[in-house]
Design a protein around this motif. Sequence first.
Motif, PDB file in Angstrom:
ATOM      1  N   LEU A  51       3.990-100.327   8.658  1.00 42.08           N
ATOM      2  CA  LEU A  51       3.460-100.836   7.394  1.00 42.08           C
ATOM      3  C   LEU A  51       2.196-101.671   7.627  1.00 42.08           C
ATOM      4  N   ARG A  52       2.223-102.508   8.652  1.00 46.52           N
ATOM      5  CA  ARG A  52       1.073-103.357   8.970  1.00 46.52           C
ATOM      6  C   ARG A  52      -0.138-102.489   9.367  1.00 46.52           C
ATOM      7  N   HIS A  94      11.140 -98.749   4.940  1.00 44.37           N
ATOM      8  CA  HIS A  94      10.863-100.094   4.422  1.00 44.37           C
ATOM      9  C   HIS A  94      10.996-101.187   5.474  1.00 44.37           C
ATOM     10  N   ARG A  95      11.721-100.952   6.549  1.00 41.50           N
ATOM     11  CA  ARG A  95      11.860-101.959   7.620  1.00 41.50           C
ATOM     12  C   ARG A  95      10.893-101.733   8.777  1.00 41.50           C
ATOM     13  N   SER A  96      10.079-100.715   8.694  1.00 43.75           N
ATOM     14  CA  SER A  96       9.169-100.359   9.789  1.00 43.75           C
ATOM     15  C   SER A  96       7.899-101.209   9.692  1.00 43.75           C
ATOM     16  N   GLU A  97       8.047-102.498   9.973  1.00 48.19           N
ATOM     17  CA  GLU A  97       6.964-103.470   9.784  1.00 48.19           C
ATOM     18  C   GLU A  97       5.696-103.136  10.577  1.00 48.19           C
TER      19      GLU A  97
END
Length: 172
Positions: free
Chosen positions: A129-130, A123-126
Motif C-alpha cells: 500500500l505504501r 488491506h493488511r499489506s502495508e
Amino acid sequence: MGMSVTISTAEHSDAEKILKLQYLCYQGEAELYGDYTIEPLTQTLDELRAELAQGVVLVARLGQEVVGSVRGAVDDDGTARIGKLIVHPRLQRHGLGGRLLSALETRLAAEAEAKRYRLFTGHRSEVNLRMYRKLGYEQVGAAEPVTRRLSLVHMEKPARPEPSTVSYAASA
C-alpha cells in the motif's frame, strides 16, 4: 564486477521461473492473511502460460535469473489491470518493484492506449500500500471483503499523456 537488473518482455520459456518466483513471493501474503489457498499460490503453469499469451508480462533478470515480474492487460474502456507484481525477497526494497511497475505502465500506455492503471492488494499489506501510494496510486471505493480475514484495496491512477501529445493554450 556486479550485474545489473534488466527488464524485458517475458518469454514463453520464462513461465516456470515466474511461477516458482510467484510461489516464493506470495508466502508472506499467505502467512499475513492465514490463507495458503490464495490464487497466486494455486495458479497452474497452464494458467500462467495463458496469461503470457493474453497480456503483457515483464520480467526483471539478474543475469539469467528471473528476479521479478509484473503482468497487465488493457480493457476495452482503457483501464489497464495490473497484477502479480513480484520481486525476489533478497532484492525487495531497492526500487525494483517500482521500476517494473513503471515499465509496464509505459508499455501499456504506448501499445494499448491505457487511460488509467488499476491494481489491488490486501488491506493488511502495508508495504505494498505504501509503495503504490508513493507511485501515485489512490484507493478507489471501499475495501472489498473476500474472506473473513482478507479485504482487497483497489487502487488507481490516471495514465499520463505522452509529452508530444500535450497541447498548450497560448496566452495573450
